[in-house]
Design a protein around this motif. Sequence first.
Motif, PDB file in Angstrom:
ATOM      1  N   ASP A  64       0.368  -5.078   9.709  1.00  0.00           N
ATOM      2  CA  ASP A  64       0.955  -6.138   8.870  1.00  0.00           C
ATOM      3  C   ASP A  64       2.246  -5.661   8.200  1.00  0.00           C
ATOM      4  O   ASP A  64       2.462  -5.855   6.994  1.00  0.00           O
ATOM      5  CB  ASP A  64      -0.036  -6.602   7.799  1.00  0.00           C
ATOM      6  N   LEU A  65       3.098  -5.053   8.974  1.00  0.00           N
ATOM      7  CA  LEU A  65       4.366  -4.528   8.454  1.00  0.00           C
ATOM      8  C   LEU A  65       5.374  -5.663   8.300  1.00  0.00           C
ATOM      9  O   LEU A  65       5.681  -6.365   9.262  1.00  0.00           O
ATOM     10  CB  LEU A  65       4.917  -3.458   9.398  1.00  0.00           C
ATOM     11  N   VAL A  88       4.612   0.514   0.518  1.00  0.00           N
ATOM     12  CA  VAL A  88       5.337  -0.152   1.598  1.00  0.00           C
ATOM     13  C   VAL A  88       4.790  -1.562   1.776  1.00  0.00           C
ATOM     14  O   VAL A  88       3.661  -1.866   1.398  1.00  0.00           O
ATOM     15  CB  VAL A  88       5.225   0.643   2.910  1.00  0.00           C
ATOM     16  N   CYS A  89       5.617  -2.406   2.380  1.00  0.00           N
ATOM     17  CA  CYS A  89       5.247  -3.806   2.596  1.00  0.00           C
ATOM     18  C   CYS A  89       4.381  -3.885   3.859  1.00  0.00           C
ATOM     19  O   CYS A  89       4.858  -4.252   4.942  1.00  0.00           O
ATOM     20  CB  CYS A  89       6.522  -4.645   2.730  1.00  0.00           C
ATOM     21  N   ALA A  90       3.133  -3.499   3.711  1.00  0.00           N
ATOM     22  CA  ALA A  90       2.201  -3.462   4.837  1.00  0.00           C
ATOM     23  C   ALA A  90       0.792  -3.394   4.283  1.00  0.00           C
ATOM     24  O   ALA A  90       0.580  -3.121   3.100  1.00  0.00           O
ATOM     25  CB  ALA A  90       2.494  -2.257   5.735  1.00  0.00           C
ATOM     26  N   SER A  91      -0.185  -3.632   5.155  1.00  0.00           N
ATOM     27  CA  SER A  91      -1.578  -3.455   4.737  1.00  0.00           C
ATOM     28  C   SER A  91      -2.077  -2.065   5.072  1.00  0.00           C
ATOM     29  O   SER A  91      -3.097  -1.616   4.538  1.00  0.00           O
ATOM     30  CB  SER A  91      -2.469  -4.504   5.413  1.00  0.00           C
ATOM     31  N   GLN A  92      -1.321  -1.369   5.950  1.00  0.00           N
ATOM     32  CA  GLN A  92      -1.685   0.004   6.292  1.00  0.00           C
ATOM     33  C   GLN A  92      -0.477   0.679   6.932  1.00  0.00           C
ATOM     34  O   GLN A  92       0.257   0.074   7.697  1.00  0.00           O
ATOM     35  CB  GLN A  92      -2.872   0.019   7.255  1.00  0.00           C
ATOM     36  N   VAL A 139       0.832  -1.204   0.000  1.00  0.00           N
ATOM     37  CA  VAL A 139       0.000   0.000   0.000  1.00  0.00           C
ATOM     38  C   VAL A 139       0.869   1.257   0.000  1.00  0.00           C
ATOM     39  O   VAL A 139       2.008   1.247   0.471  1.00  0.00           O
ATOM     40  CB  VAL A 139      -0.925   0.033   1.231  1.00  0.00           C
ATOM     41  N   PHE A 140       0.306   2.329  -0.542  1.00  0.00           N
ATOM     42  CA  PHE A 140       0.951   3.629  -0.439  1.00  0.00           C
ATOM     43  C   PHE A 140       0.586   4.227   0.920  1.00  0.00           C
ATOM     44  O   PHE A 140      -0.598   4.329   1.259  1.00  0.00           O
ATOM     45  CB  PHE A 140       0.488   4.559  -1.563  1.00  0.00           C
ATOM     46  N   PRO A 141       1.569   4.625   1.713  1.00  0.00           N
ATOM     47  CA  PRO A 141       1.274   5.118   3.065  1.00  0.00           C
ATOM     48  C   PRO A 141       0.644   6.501   3.052  1.00  0.00           C
ATOM     49  O   PRO A 141       0.806   7.271   2.105  1.00  0.00           O
ATOM     50  CB  PRO A 141       2.660   5.162   3.722  1.00  0.00           C
ATOM     51  N   GLU A 142      -0.059   6.802   4.131  1.00  0.00           N
ATOM     52  CA  GLU A 142      -0.565   8.156   4.341  1.00  0.00           C
ATOM     53  C   GLU A 142       0.529   8.956   5.034  1.00  0.00           C
ATOM     54  O   GLU A 142       1.214   8.461   5.930  1.00  0.00           O
ATOM     55  CB  GLU A 142      -1.825   8.130   5.197  1.00  0.00           C
ATOM     56  N   VAL A 173      11.113  -1.722  10.088  1.00  0.00           N
ATOM     57  CA  VAL A 173      10.574  -0.371  10.275  1.00  0.00           C
ATOM     58  C   VAL A 173      11.360   0.629   9.434  1.00  0.00           C
ATOM     59  O   VAL A 173      10.788   1.447   8.696  1.00  0.00           O
ATOM     60  CB  VAL A 173      10.613   0.028  11.767  1.00  0.00           C
ATOM     61  N   GLY A 174      12.674   0.549   9.530  1.00  0.00           N
ATOM     62  CA  GLY A 174      13.517   1.519   8.836  1.00  0.00           C
ATOM     63  C   GLY A 174      13.389   1.474   7.327  1.00  0.00           C
ATOM     64  O   GLY A 174      13.203   2.508   6.674  1.00  0.00           O
ATOM     65  N   ILE A 175      13.451   0.282   6.733  1.00  0.00           N
ATOM     66  CA  ILE A 175      13.446   0.180   5.267  1.00  0.00           C
ATOM     67  C   ILE A 175      12.077   0.571   4.697  1.00  0.00           C
ATOM     68  O   ILE A 175      11.992   1.164   3.612  1.00  0.00           O
ATOM     69  CB  ILE A 175      13.854  -1.241   4.823  1.00  0.00           C
ATOM     70  N   ASN A 176      11.009   0.281   5.434  1.00  0.00           N
ATOM     71  CA  ASN A 176       9.690   0.696   4.959  1.00  0.00           C
ATOM     72  C   ASN A 176       9.524   2.213   5.031  1.00  0.00           C
ATOM     73  O   ASN A 176       8.857   2.812   4.175  1.00  0.00           O
ATOM     74  CB  ASN A 176       8.585  -0.006   5.754  1.00  0.00           C
TER      75      ASN A 176
END
Length: 602
Positions: free
Chosen positions: A402-403, A457-461, A388-391, A444-447
Motif C-alpha cells: 500500500d505504498l 512512510v506512506c504505506a501499510s508496510q 508506518v515506520f519502516p523496518e 518509491v523515491g520520496i518514501n
Amino acid sequence: MTSEQILAKYSEKISEIENHISGLKKLIDKLSYYRVGLFLLEIFLFVLLLRSENDGWRALIQIALVLPVIAFAIIVRKQSQLDTAVAYQKELLWVYQNESNVIRGHANGYDHGAKYESELHPYTSDLDIFGSSSLFALVNRCSTKSGNEVLAMQLAHNNPVNTIRERQLAIQEVAAKIDDTFSFRANLHGHDVNQIELIKTQLTSQLGQKLEFVRPVFLRFYVRLVPFLTLGLILGGILISGAFWNILVLFLVIHMGWNVLLNAKINQVFYGFGGGSNLLNGYAEAIRWTEKIDWKSAYILRLFDSKIPVSKEIKALSKIIQNFDARLNLIVGGILNALFLWDLRCCISLAKWHQSCSKDVVSALNHLGDFEELISIATLAYNQPDWVFPELAETFELKTADLGHPLIKLQERVSNDFAFETKPTVDVVTGSNMAGKSTFLRTVGINLVMAYAGAPVCASQMSTAVFALNTYMRIKDSLNESTSTFKAELNRLKMILDHVVKDKSTLVLIDEMLRGTNSRDKYLGSKVFVEKLIAEKTPALFATHDLQLADLKEKHPDTLRNFHFDIQLIDGEMKFDYKLKQGPCSTFNAGILLKQIGLSLD
C-alpha cells in the motif's frame, strides 16, 4: 486516534486558546482603567496638598501620594506580564491553527525550504524534497535557522542503519509527548531568526574581544563601589551638609563624561544583544522543556552537552540584557549611568557571564534545531496515524505494501504493492501518458527519503535496505550555461554512472531517458545504459514509452523485470486506475490524445 479525531482535538484547543486570549485582553483593559483612576487620584491628592494648611494633614497627604505611585507601578508590571502572556498565547494559537490547516490540505506556514533546492543533487530536485508543495514543506515545523538546516540535511543525506533505528525511537518518543511540543514551538515561533544568529555569533567569536575594556581590576572595583558612594553622598546631603550635594554633582559629571568616552565600545557590545531579552526568554523556556523530561532514547540523550541546566544560564543572560535595555530610554538611562555607571555594570556582568556560561549556551541554542527537526517528523507521525515506520534491512531488500505518495491528498491517492527480488534487477516500467509511471517512481523515491530520515512512510508496510538514491527525471537545459537538453542529460548520466561505480548501494530511478535526441539514438543509449546497470548489479526503476526496452527481458531473463501502467477505454473515454501490473504495456493513448486535438494517426 484517527485523523478526524486529531483534527477535532486541534479545533477544540484552538477555541480554548482563543477564549483564554480574550480573557487576558479583558483583564488588561480593566487594569488600564485602574491606571487612569490612580492617575486621577494622584492629581486629586496633589491638589489637596496644595490647598491644605494643616501640617498634620499635609504630612498625611504626602504619605498618601506615594501609595498611588506604588500601585501604579505594580499594575504596569502586571500589565507587562499579561502582554507577554498574550503574545505567547497568540503564538501557541498560530501553531495549533497551522496544524489544523495542514491536515485540511492548506499550505504549511513554516518555511518550505526553497533555498535548499539544487538540480545538481542526486535526487532532491526530481523527488520534490524542497520548495513549494514539497516534502520539506509538508514536514517542516522549524522556526530556527539551525532547525531548518538540520531537517534539510536529514532529507538530503542518508544515515547508517543503526542511526536510522535510533532516530525512529527518538521520533516515536517525541510523538508520545506531542502535546508538550506545541508549547516548545510557540516559544520559538515569531522571533527574529537573524537576531538569535547574531547573538550566537557574538557569544562564539566576538563578545570576549569587545569586552576587553572592562577587564581592568580598578574599573571593576570602582563600578562595584559606585552605588555605595552615591547612596552615601545622598544621605550625607540630607542628614549632614549641603556640601555633599556639590560632591555628588561632581561625581555625576565625571560619571557622565566617563560614559561618553566609553560609549563607542559599550555600543559595540549592546547592539549585538539589544532588545533580545524576550527572544532569549522564549528560547530559555524551550530549552527548559527539553531539560525537564526524562528522555530514554540514546539519540536524544546525546544532544545534551552540559550537566547543568542551560536554561538558567540563558535566563541570566536575558536578565542582563533586560537591564542593559534601560539605556534605550534616554532619561532613565542617563540617570542610571550618572548615579550607578549602569552601562558599565551591565558590561561587567556580561563579561562574568560570558566567561563561565557562553560555551554551554551556544551548544544548547544549536541543539534546539535538532529538537525542532525531531518534533517536525514526530508531528508528521502523529498527524498521519495510518503511516508506518519502516523496518531497516542489513542486506539487499525493498518490500512495500500500500505504498502511496505522501504529497497526494488521501482522497486522490492510489497505493501500490511493490518489492525487489532477492538480487538486484532493472525494472522497466512501460505505460501510457498520464498512466502513473513518473508518479510511481517518485512515490518509491520520496518514501525512501522519508525512511532514511527516520520518518514514517506512506504505506501499510515497508522493509528496506539503505540505498544511495540517484534520479534522472526533470532534466533542463540552461541558456546561462549554454547547455542543451541533451548535454544536460549526458551530464546527469555521467553523474549517475560515477555513483554506480563508486557506491554499490546505489538505486537508480530513471524517467524517460535521452529525450533530447532522435528515437534511434535514444533507444540505443537507453539499451546500453540498462545493460551497464545490469553489469554493475545496480537496481533500477526505468520508466519509458519505448517497448523495445521491455524486449530486453529475452536477453536478460534473470536481471530485468517488466511492469506497466495501462488504461481502459470505456465508451471512447480513457480511464486510469494507476495500479502497477506485471509485464509490458500493450495499450497506449497517444493516438487518442492526438485525435482529441484534431490529428488522426493512420
